[in-house]
Design a protein around this motif. Sequence first.
Motif, short mmCIF file in Angstrom:
data_model
loop_
_atom_site.label_atom_id
_atom_site.label_comp_id
_atom_site.label_asym_id
_atom_site.label_seq_id
_atom_site.Cartn_x
_atom_site.Cartn_y
_atom_site.Cartn_z
N PRO A 1 -5.78 12.38 2.99
CA PRO A 1 -6.27 11.46 1.93
C PRO A 1 -5.66 10.07 2.04
CG PRO A 1 -4.74 13.10 1.04
CD PRO A 1 -5.04 13.51 2.44
N LEU A 2 -4.54 9.98 2.72
CA LEU A 2 -3.88 8.69 2.85
C LEU A 2 -4.76 7.69 3.61
CD1 LEU A 2 -1.15 7.63 1.97
CD2 LEU A 2 -0.24 8.25 4.20
N ASN B 1 -15.34 2.63 -0.67
CA ASN B 1 -15.34 4.03 -0.21
C ASN B 1 -16.25 4.92 -1.05
OD1 ASN B 1 -13.68 3.53 1.89
ND2 ASN B 1 -11.83 4.41 0.99
N ARG C 1 -4.18 13.36 -9.85
CA ARG C 1 -5.12 12.26 -9.56
C ARG C 1 -6.47 12.50 -10.24
NH1 ARG C 1 -2.81 12.72 -4.52
NH2 ARG C 1 -4.53 13.90 -3.63
N LEU D 1 -19.40 7.47 -1.51
CA LEU D 1 -19.94 8.52 -0.65
C LEU D 1 -21.41 8.21 -0.39
CD1 LEU D 1 -18.28 11.56 -2.46
CD2 LEU D 1 -17.49 10.35 -0.44
N LYS E 1 -10.43 13.77 -1.31
CA LYS E 1 -9.06 14.28 -1.51
C LYS E 1 -8.22 13.25 -2.25
CE LYS E 1 -8.33 17.65 2.17
NZ LYS E 1 -7.52 17.99 3.36
N ALA E 2 -8.39 11.98 -1.89
CA ALA E 2 -7.61 10.92 -2.56
C ALA E 2 -8.00 10.81 -4.03
CB ALA E 2 -7.84 9.59 -1.85
N ASP F 1 -6.52 -0.86 -4.73
CA ASP F 1 -6.05 -1.28 -3.41
C ASP F 1 -6.97 -2.37 -2.84
OD1 ASP F 1 -4.74 -1.37 -0.97
OD2 ASP F 1 -5.90 0.30 -0.14
N LEU G 1 0.26 10.52 -2.86
CA LEU G 1 -0.23 10.79 -1.50
C LEU G 1 0.91 10.83 -0.50
CD1 LEU G 1 -3.37 8.44 -1.55
CD2 LEU G 1 -3.36 10.93 -1.66
N PHE H 1 -10.51 1.87 -4.04
CA PHE H 1 -10.12 1.62 -2.65
C PHE H 1 -10.56 0.24 -2.17
CE2 PHE H 1 -10.94 6.16 -3.26
CZ PHE H 1 -9.70 6.69 -2.92
N GLN H 2 -9.99 -0.15 -1.04
CA GLN H 2 -10.26 -1.46 -0.47
C GLN H 2 -11.74 -1.67 -0.16
OE1 GLN H 2 -7.66 -2.32 2.78
NE2 GLN H 2 -8.80 -4.10 3.44
N SER I 1 0.83 -1.21 0.00
CA SER I 1 0.00 0.00 0.00
C SER I 1 0.86 1.26 0.00
CB SER I 1 -0.94 0.00 1.20
OG SER I 1 -1.90 -1.01 1.04
N ALA J 1 -7.71 7.10 3.19
CA ALA J 1 -8.67 6.44 2.29
C ALA J 1 -8.14 5.08 1.85
CB ALA J 1 -8.95 7.32 1.08
N LEU J 2 -6.82 4.93 1.85
CA LEU J 2 -6.24 3.63 1.53
C LEU J 2 -6.35 2.77 2.78
CD1 LEU J 2 -3.03 4.59 -0.48
CD2 LEU J 2 -5.21 3.81 -1.36
N GLY J 3 -7.20 1.78 2.74
CA GLY J 3 -7.60 1.04 3.92
C GLY J 3 -6.47 0.52 4.76
N SER J 4 -5.49 -0.07 4.15
CA SER J 4 -4.47 -0.73 4.93
C SER J 4 -3.48 0.24 5.56
CB SER J 4 -3.71 -1.72 4.06
OG SER J 4 -3.32 -1.11 2.86
N ILE J 5 -3.59 1.53 5.22
CA ILE J 5 -2.68 2.50 5.84
C ILE J 5 -3.41 3.26 6.93
CG2 ILE J 5 -1.09 4.41 5.38
CD1 ILE J 5 -0.70 3.47 2.66
N ARG J 6 -4.72 3.03 7.11
CA ARG J 6 -5.48 3.78 8.11
C ARG J 6 -4.90 3.62 9.50
NH1 ARG J 6 -11.68 2.78 6.12
NH2 ARG J 6 -11.41 3.93 4.22
N ASP K 1 -15.13 10.47 4.26
CA ASP K 1 -15.58 10.84 2.91
C ASP K 1 -14.71 11.96 2.34
OD1 ASP K 1 -17.57 9.02 3.22
OD2 ASP K 1 -19.14 10.48 3.69
N VAL L 1 -11.57 10.51 1.17
CA VAL L 1 -11.76 9.83 -0.12
C VAL L 1 -11.77 10.85 -1.26
CG1 VAL L 1 -13.44 8.56 -1.51
CG2 VAL L 1 -12.93 7.82 0.82
#
Lengths: 234, 369
Positions: B361-362, A93, A81, A95, B282-283, A172, A54, A89-90, A45, B364-369, B277, B280
């Motif tokens: 925004p990072l 995500n 982007r 809205l 922003k990502a 991801d 990011l 996303f995983q 990731s 939003a990437l699930g595994s980095i939460r 949200d 997301v």
Amino acid sequence: MITFDDVTLTHPDGAGRVTALDHVHLVVPDGAVTVLTGPSGSGKSSLLAVAAGLVRPDSGRVLLDDDDVARLAPSAAAALRRERVGVVFQQANLLPSLTVRDQLLVMGELGAVAGGRGQRRRELREHADALLAEVGLDGLGRRRPHQLSGGQRQRVAIARALVHAPSVLLVDEPTSALDSERAAEVVELLVRLTRERGTATLLVTHDLDRLNSVPGLERVVRMSDGRLDVPALR
Amino acid sequence: MFVAWRDLRAARGRFALLAAVVALVTLLVGSLTGLTAGLAAQNVSAVLGLDADAVVLARPAGSSGSTSGALTFADSSVSSAQQSAWASAAGVTGAWPLGVSQTRATRQSSSGTASTQSAAVAVLGTDPGLTATTPASPATVVLSTPAAEALKARTGETVELGGQRFTVAQVSGDGWYSHTPVVWTTFLDWQQLSRATGGSGEASALLVRGDLDGDQRAALDTRTGTTATTLLGSLGAIGAFRSEVGSLGLIIGLLLVVSALVVGAFFTVWTLQRTADVAVLKALGASTRSLVVDALGQGTAVLVGGVAAGTAGVVAIGLAAGTAVPFVLSPLTALAPSLLVVVLGLVGVLVALRAIVSANPLTALGSIR
């Protein structure tokens, strides 16, 4: 095409630093899905985050065509982007307040706000509906995320990531919340759309075994401790 | 506003609740402002209608300098020597006595029967010609309209003040002083009335015209034991006005703070709820600026909707109140508080924007939460 050229990324960890990416070299070509797999904490990731702009790596270059994503300011990375990179996303995500169609239209609005391509709303709507039909969600444009199954939500996320015709698609863990059958369907869809559209797709997954039956996943890169185990793909 | 409008539609119950709270706060603030203005007018309209560059009041015994905190029309007593000192000062074109007292007035029936009407009134005495409402001749009075209504008196009828009879020369103006309708007399008549009711007959204040600089005025204040103030400043010497406007103003201020806090708290919670949200978006490439504009637009829409409903309520109350309660319905009393609620509400929204600016925004990437 996206190229990782000697990319290193470290994170602070207590008094010291932990290496998330260790001199990574990788080319993600157009028109193919490159699968990045490995155990949790291997750096998958992190590589995706670096590709999306990011996170800035400590060193190395991340070339999207001729632009070095690693050197972009946050605002320029955001512009990149919304114009040239799609992200899935995983957990999809989506809205919650938007309908399925609006999930796609919001990308046009982001572009319009930032002075992007400025497509007319009607054209965007037609384009969104066509794309939804392409991912198998014809007629579901008015539904909201909570009215969809997990597989349908992930298809919406894929359509959203492709609505602005990006040259790079970053995915991801798209199957982590799906059963094996749905997971295979979603990845098959990604492979098909990647080929049809010629995007450079980087798909991160920790569970490659469930995707063995999916045709077209020839490019598989394994990662552990921030290093790639298959240098042949450089 | 793409996401903002859709959020409003999807969570209309929550936003309607907030708009209702904003409407109620606006209604309260607007109603209190109208009431405060009405009460203020019933306190000071007669004094505000005077034509003077300065009002001179005698300092209470024991006070020093130009302190005006304890000055009141009720306690002030300006001697003829003080009046002469002011009248002869350089730059002063004239200094005239003003008598202020409160008493009971009674309208005598024309037939001499028991059909009388009495009411508490404020008696203001000045020299003839000094104001448009001062009677031109002795033994006559000019009734303000509310005094005439309270006494059910008309021009030509007889009114008794402190045992003396006066002929109503005219009904004119909307004069109020300290919540009592005003009866205007000549200063000489006022002096007699004052003495007849146990007073000294000395003027309560001086109305000064002319051009005095600050130093001259201070020197004269010190020399004569008086304090000169502007017409507006002299309103503080009306005790009821000071306490009423002070307490109601405090309530209005607190309500405005409450409205800012309520709106700020709502949008803070709302924004924190949707931080994921925002991350997301922003990502996906949304700029922070566009997200801030979206949130500001959303806040403005809710505030304007709520404030519009509240203002409509204020107008309805103002129209319904009529003359039953002292309520001033004007663009200033109806719109200024509404505008303040919007502005302070937006301050609350601005505070909530921190969560949008700082959303990563990072995550939003699930595994980095």
